[in-house]
Design a protein around this motif. Sequence first.
Motif, mmCIF file in Angstrom:
data_model
loop_
_atom_site.group_PDB
_atom_site.id
_atom_site.type_symbol
_atom_site.label_atom_id
_atom_site.label_comp_id
_atom_site.label_asym_id
_atom_site.label_seq_id
_atom_site.Cartn_x
_atom_site.Cartn_y
_atom_site.Cartn_z
ATOM 1 N N ALA A 189 -4.167 -12.619 9.351
ATOM 2 C CA ALA A 189 -3.339 -12.581 8.063
ATOM 3 C C ALA A 189 -4.307 -12.999 6.872
ATOM 4 N N LEU A 190 -5.413 -13.770 7.040
ATOM 5 C CA LEU A 190 -6.432 -14.006 6.129
ATOM 6 C C LEU A 190 -7.019 -12.503 5.543
ATOM 7 N N ASP A 195 -7.828 -8.793 1.669
ATOM 8 C CA ASP A 195 -7.652 -7.193 1.131
ATOM 9 C C ASP A 195 -6.808 -7.073 -0.204
ATOM 10 N N GLY A 196 -5.669 -7.943 -0.097
ATOM 11 C CA GLY A 196 -4.750 -7.913 -1.200
ATOM 12 C C GLY A 196 -5.387 -8.581 -2.515
ATOM 13 N N LEU A 197 -6.260 -9.586 -2.196
ATOM 14 C CA LEU A 197 -6.943 -10.201 -3.661
ATOM 15 C C LEU A 197 -7.953 -9.444 -4.061
ATOM 16 N N GLN A 198 -8.671 -8.527 -3.195
ATOM 17 C CA GLN A 198 -9.434 -7.536 -3.604
ATOM 18 C C GLN A 198 -8.948 -6.511 -4.425
ATOM 19 N N ALA A 203 -7.553 -4.196 -9.767
ATOM 20 C CA ALA A 203 -6.587 -3.932 -10.796
ATOM 21 C C ALA A 203 -6.881 -4.513 -12.152
ATOM 22 N N LEU A 204 -7.442 -5.964 -11.859
ATOM 23 C CA LEU A 204 -7.643 -6.705 -13.120
ATOM 24 C C LEU A 204 -8.871 -5.996 -13.622
#
Length: 414
Positions: A189-190, A195-198, A203-204
């Motif tokens: 899960a982490l 991966d989502g944060l990356q 995107a930012l």
Amino acid sequence: MLCSHLGIDSHHCLHRSRFYCLPIGQAITPVSIVIAAWGSYTPDDFSAPPSDFCTQTAQSAHYYVRANGGIEELLPPENCYPRFLCGDPDPHPQHIVIALQGDAPFTRDQLRRAARLTCCLARQYGLDGGSSSPPVVQAAGEVDATKRPDSLPSTFWAYLSTCLSGDDADDVVAPEPSCCDALRATIAALTGRIDGLQARVVALESRPDPIPLIDALRTRVDNLETRLGVLEADYSTLQNAVANLSARFARIEQCFNQLPQCADVAPYCEIHYTLGARQRLVPNVQHVVNFDRRVSDDPSAPRVLAGPLWTAALSYVGEPATTWRVVGEVTIAPRNWCVNKYVRVYLQKCDGTLLALATWIAPTNGPQPAITLNWNTLITTPSGAPCFVRILIESDDTTEPFFELMSGYVRMSK
């Protein structure tokens, strides 16, 4: 879960067109273990249906070994097997497929974990062939269980041979604590969250740089502040000009009133009085404005009573109710003022209450030009009763001990 002691990091959901599964209760009987090089493909590439069912690489796999040696399970090897290559018959030959991330040369950790996984699966399905090496092929072109894939480096075979001979100490299965599955789920899960944060960071970073926009906005704000300062200075100049004009008009009116040919011709029933001399008044006290020079009033029955406190009798006992218009102004001589201090003019009505006529509030500290306050109002007298009215003035400014009335007038007409 087969070979779970090796540490399966995560599981994936592949599209159903990527694999076949046998009915419940049946188990696959693999003929070989296939090592497939996926190149740039990742497990996420196989979560959707393929655009072309004919490909030279396996369309899915049981296991995926990352470059850092991490292992991910894509299909359960007990009863499912993947679609394989172009021209495979249906049902496909049953193979256990291990996909490697990237292309040769593979990392040492990746080859070691792949070899240990191959060793474990070979023992599980009886493909170790005793003292001989298991039938391992590479997924390229046709699957041929009799050919050794020479493109795999010797490091892989060395690790595999060591594992099959039992010389690999790490291959000894240690008793697994009961918390391992929970920890693996947490780690998976982490990993997904990382991966989502990356992805969010990417995107930012792809967004436009806001610094030029901020700098442009700051420049525009600075320009607006400069223009605002200029407008404030112009407004202050305009205020001073208006005050000077008011003072000049007051002086012109004084000169006008002193000319014989400019004497007011009083209309019928008009009461008209002016200030004949300057009047010096102290602050913080209400003063009756003494309009001491008569311009017009009925000489036979004057309405203004004699004396220093100017009082106009708008009605006497027995007279009917009458509405009078009261018009006038007073001009205060230039002097120093404190900001927000005021001058107010009132009309004392028939019943003694006060009606505010005009107010001036000092805008700044310091000297101010002459101030003119004027008014125009109506007052109705009571029927059959006397009515006496006065004009009062007061100020709360004590910057100087006095404030002085330069000029003024009051007119009352029916």
